[in-house]
Motif scaffolding. Structure first.
Motif, PDB file in Angstrom:
ATOM      1  N   ALA A 182       0.828  -1.206   0.000  1.00  0.00           N
ATOM      2  CA  ALA A 182       0.000   0.000   0.000  1.00  0.00           C
ATOM      3  C   ALA A 182       0.863   1.257   0.000  1.00  0.00           C
ATOM      4  O   ALA A 182       0.629   2.196  -0.778  1.00  0.00           O
ATOM      5  CB  ALA A 182      -0.931  -0.011   1.206  1.00  0.00           C
ATOM      6  N   ARG A 183       1.873   1.295   0.854  1.00  0.00           N
ATOM      7  CA  ARG A 183       2.718   2.483   0.948  1.00  0.00           C
ATOM      8  C   ARG A 183       3.528   2.697  -0.321  1.00  0.00           C
ATOM      9  O   ARG A 183       3.791   3.841  -0.712  1.00  0.00           O
ATOM     10  CB  ARG A 183       3.628   2.371   2.161  1.00  0.00           C
ATOM     11  N   LYS A 184       3.928   1.615  -0.979  1.00  0.00           N
ATOM     12  CA  LYS A 184       4.649   1.756  -2.246  1.00  0.00           C
ATOM     13  C   LYS A 184       3.743   2.307  -3.340  1.00  0.00           C
ATOM     14  O   LYS A 184       4.220   2.804  -4.358  1.00  0.00           O
ATOM     15  CB  LYS A 184       5.248   0.411  -2.668  1.00  0.00           C
ATOM     16  N   ASN A 185       2.433   2.205  -3.143  1.00  0.00           N
ATOM     17  CA  ASN A 185       1.464   2.775  -4.082  1.00  0.00           C
ATOM     18  C   ASN A 185       0.939   4.121  -3.590  1.00  0.00           C
ATOM     19  O   ASN A 185      -0.140   4.563  -3.994  1.00  0.00           O
ATOM     20  CB  ASN A 185       0.294   1.801  -4.280  1.00  0.00           C
ATOM     21  N   ASN A 186       1.730   4.765  -2.712  1.00  0.00           N
ATOM     22  CA  ASN A 186       1.411   6.109  -2.204  1.00  0.00           C
ATOM     23  C   ASN A 186       0.073   6.160  -1.478  1.00  0.00           C
ATOM     24  O   ASN A 186      -0.686   7.127  -1.607  1.00  0.00           O
ATOM     25  CB  ASN A 186       1.434   7.126  -3.353  1.00  0.00           C
ATOM     26  N   ILE A 187      -0.224   5.116  -0.740  1.00  0.00           N
ATOM     27  CA  ILE A 187      -1.440   5.067   0.066  1.00  0.00           C
ATOM     28  C   ILE A 187      -1.054   5.262   1.529  1.00  0.00           C
ATOM     29  O   ILE A 187      -0.204   4.534   2.049  1.00  0.00           O
ATOM     30  CB  ILE A 187      -2.179   3.727  -0.107  1.00  0.00           C
ATOM     31  N   GLU A 188      -1.655   6.227   2.165  1.00  0.00           N
ATOM     32  CA  GLU A 188      -1.380   6.462   3.588  1.00  0.00           C
ATOM     33  C   GLU A 188      -2.026   5.342   4.405  1.00  0.00           C
ATOM     34  O   GLU A 188      -3.219   5.075   4.266  1.00  0.00           O
ATOM     35  CB  GLU A 188      -1.952   7.813   4.027  1.00  0.00           C
ATOM     36  N   VAL A 189      -1.251   4.712   5.254  1.00  0.00           N
ATOM     37  CA  VAL A 189      -1.756   3.590   6.044  1.00  0.00           C
ATOM     38  C   VAL A 189      -1.560   3.866   7.525  1.00  0.00           C
ATOM     39  O   VAL A 189      -0.470   4.247   7.959  1.00  0.00           O
ATOM     40  CB  VAL A 189      -1.045   2.266   5.689  1.00  0.00           C
TER      41      VAL A 189
ATOM     42  N   GLU B 253      -6.280   2.509  -5.348  1.00  0.00           N
ATOM     43  CA  GLU B 253      -5.545   2.655  -6.612  1.00  0.00           C
ATOM     44  C   GLU B 253      -6.420   3.257  -7.710  1.00  0.00           C
ATOM     45  O   GLU B 253      -5.895   3.797  -8.688  1.00  0.00           O
ATOM     46  CB  GLU B 253      -4.991   1.306  -7.063  1.00  0.00           C
ATOM     47  N   LYS B 254      -7.731   3.162  -7.569  1.00  0.00           N
ATOM     48  CA  LYS B 254      -8.636   3.716  -8.578  1.00  0.00           C
ATOM     49  C   LYS B 254      -8.870   5.214  -8.389  1.00  0.00           C
ATOM     50  O   LYS B 254      -9.477   5.862  -9.240  1.00  0.00           O
ATOM     51  CB  LYS B 254      -9.987   2.985  -8.523  1.00  0.00           C
ATOM     52  N   ILE B 255      -8.397   5.753  -7.275  1.00  0.00           N
ATOM     53  CA  ILE B 255      -8.613   7.169  -6.979  1.00  0.00           C
ATOM     54  C   ILE B 255      -7.623   8.028  -7.753  1.00  0.00           C
ATOM     55  O   ILE B 255      -6.428   7.737  -7.786  1.00  0.00           O
ATOM     56  CB  ILE B 255      -8.468   7.436  -5.467  1.00  0.00           C
ATOM     57  N   LYS B 256      -8.117   9.087  -8.362  1.00  0.00           N
ATOM     58  CA  LYS B 256      -7.244  10.013  -9.072  1.00  0.00           C
ATOM     59  C   LYS B 256      -6.390  10.749  -8.049  1.00  0.00           C
ATOM     60  O   LYS B 256      -6.890  11.238  -7.044  1.00  0.00           O
ATOM     61  CB  LYS B 256      -8.065  11.016  -9.887  1.00  0.00           C
ATOM     62  N   SER B 257      -5.095  10.857  -8.347  1.00  0.00           N
ATOM     63  CA  SER B 257      -4.180  11.445  -7.371  1.00  0.00           C
ATOM     64  C   SER B 257      -3.979  12.948  -7.554  1.00  0.00           C
ATOM     65  O   SER B 257      -3.479  13.624  -6.672  1.00  0.00           O
ATOM     66  CB  SER B 257      -2.818  10.747  -7.460  1.00  0.00           C
ATOM     67  N   SER B 258      -4.350  13.481  -8.702  1.00  0.00           N
ATOM     68  CA  SER B 258      -4.146  14.910  -8.930  1.00  0.00           C
ATOM     69  C   SER B 258      -5.145  15.424  -9.952  1.00  0.00           C
ATOM     70  O   SER B 258      -5.845  14.664 -10.599  1.00  0.00           O
ATOM     71  CB  SER B 258      -2.713  15.167  -9.425  1.00  0.00           C
ATOM     72  N   GLY B 259      -5.190  16.754 -10.086  1.00  0.00           N
ATOM     73  CA  GLY B 259      -6.090  17.352 -11.067  1.00  0.00           C
ATOM     74  C   GLY B 259      -7.332  17.927 -10.418  1.00  0.00           C
ATOM     75  O   GLY B 259      -7.588  17.789  -9.221  1.00  0.00           O
ATOM     76  N   GLU B 260      -8.147  18.571 -11.228  1.00  0.00           N
ATOM     77  CA  GLU B 260      -9.339  19.229 -10.707  1.00  0.00           C
ATOM     78  C   GLU B 260     -10.323  18.258 -10.098  1.00  0.00           C
ATOM     79  O   GLU B 260     -10.987  18.559  -9.119  1.00  0.00           O
ATOM     80  CB  GLU B 260     -10.043  20.006 -11.843  1.00  0.00           C
ATOM     81  N   ASN B 261     -10.448  17.085 -10.719  1.00  0.00           N
ATOM     82  CA  ASN B 261     -11.444  16.124 -10.261  1.00  0.00           C
ATOM     83  C   ASN B 261     -10.865  15.107  -9.280  1.00  0.00           C
ATOM     84  O   ASN B 261     -11.364  14.002  -9.149  1.00  0.00           O
ATOM     85  CB  ASN B 261     -12.037  15.385 -11.472  1.00  0.00           C
ATOM     86  N   ALA B 262      -9.787  15.486  -8.598  1.00  0.00           N
ATOM     87  CA  ALA B 262      -9.153  14.558  -7.669  1.00  0.00           C
ATOM     88  C   ALA B 262     -10.073  14.261  -6.494  1.00  0.00           C
ATOM     89  O   ALA B 262     -10.787  15.128  -6.011  1.00  0.00           O
ATOM     90  CB  ALA B 262      -7.845  15.149  -7.155  1.00  0.00           C
ATOM     91  N   PHE B 263     -10.050  13.037  -6.063  1.00  0.00           N
ATOM     92  CA  PHE B 263     -10.816  12.615  -4.903  1.00  0.00           C
ATOM     93  C   PHE B 263      -9.969  12.819  -3.661  1.00  0.00           C
ATOM     94  O   PHE B 263      -8.781  13.140  -3.741  1.00  0.00           O
ATOM     95  CB  PHE B 263     -11.210  11.139  -5.049  1.00  0.00           C
ATOM     96  N   PRO B 264     -10.540  12.616  -2.471  1.00  0.00           N
ATOM     97  CA  PRO B 264      -9.769  12.770  -1.233  1.00  0.00           C
ATOM     98  C   PRO B 264      -8.546  11.850  -1.220  1.00  0.00           C
ATOM     99  O   PRO B 264      -8.424  10.914  -1.993  1.00  0.00           O
ATOM    100  CB  PRO B 264     -10.781  12.361  -0.151  1.00  0.00           C
ATOM    101  N   GLN B 265      -7.647  12.169  -0.318  1.00  0.00           N
ATOM    102  CA  GLN B 265      -6.387  11.451  -0.211  1.00  0.00           C
ATOM    103  C   GLN B 265      -6.605   9.947  -0.061  1.00  0.00           C
ATOM    104  O   GLN B 265      -7.538   9.495   0.584  1.00  0.00           O
ATOM    105  CB  GLN B 265      -5.623  11.988   1.004  1.00  0.00           C
TER     106      GLN B 265
END
Length: 246
Positions: free
Chosen positions: A118-125, A158-170
């Motif tokens: 998870a952390r290698k995929n930039n997911i806060e755990v 992993e399906k959450i957009k990480s940047s941009g206008e339509n980004a979802f929460p962290q």
């Protein structure tokens, strides 16, 4: 009259044969899906072991470099620089120490592996887990529940957009495993890109393939131990609670 009876018998026989063939085809389809699911689980476990192995190799490589740097500073008697270096090294070691100690070796392994991925995929755990030495549930079944929960949580993040206008929460995953009212309590929550609330029965039945098997496996194991599964589905977050008697 006899020909009507014969025709009726032929029709009944055809219906029986059709039902048998349908059952056999469905069984064959189910067996293939089950085989594919087992193959995917084995592949995932292999990839996770490979991930841990690569991480250990990187640590070993860094360890040799650090030893060489320390020896050089000692040889040059740069004690202040050495003290600063050791302080920085200690902080780095603390930041990469993801070993999780729950009191159960098998649970330690599965949690450490999934958290690392998870952390290698930039997911806060955030993980808090502690279990008693003796449990009613077997280690295999406990790891099956936790592993499936975290696989689903990681996939959702992993399906959450990480940047941009339509980004979802962290992207985040919250894990809590402990004792609650003399039961083993497992809670996994994660961020999702779902904007609308969905009915839980629709959510479970609509997940085909590997995750469909995973969800049903969690339910079956909990049922086997007279436990309880509660899923909470809200916009932007999904949570699962599992209660298992001791």
């Amino acid at each position: 009259m006899n020909w009507l009876i014969k025709l009726l018998l032929i029709c009944i026989l055809c219906i029986i044969l059709s039902v048998i063939l349908t059952i056999l085809l469905l069984k064959r389809k189910y067996d293939k899906r089950l085989s594919d699911f087992q193959d995917s689980v084995l592949k995932k476990q292999r990839d996770e072991v490979q991930n841990i192995y690569q991480t250990m190799r990187a640590w070993r490589h860094d360890y040799h470099n650090h030893i060489q740097s320390i020896k050089a500073m000692l040889a040059m008697k740069k004690f202040q620089e050495l003290d600063d270096y050791l302080g920085t090294l200690e902080q780095d070691l603390d930041s990469i120490d993801i070993a999780i100690r729950t009191g159960n070796v098998s649970l330690d392994a599965i949690l450490s592996s999934k958290v690392s991925i998870a952390r290698k995929n930039n997911i806060e755990v955030n993980c808090s887990a502690k279990v008693p030495g003796e449990l009613k549930i077997s280690d295999v079944h406990l790891c099956a529940i936790v592993g499936n929960l975290l696989d689903n949580a990681i996939e959702a993040c992993e399906k959450i957009k990480s940047s941009g206008e339509n980004a979802f929460p962290q992207k985040f995953i919250r894990i809590y495993i402990g004792m609650f009212k003399e039961q083993l309590y497992i809670s996994v929550s994660n961020s999702t890109n779902a904007k609308h609330r969905r009915r839980l029965n629709e959510l479970v039945t609509s997940k085909l393939g590997e995750h469909g098997f995973g969800l049903r496996r969690i339910d079956k194991i909990a049922e086997q131990y007279d436990g309880f599964v509660n899923r909470k589905n809200e916009p932007g977050i999904f949570a699962t609670e599992v209660m298992l008697p001791l």
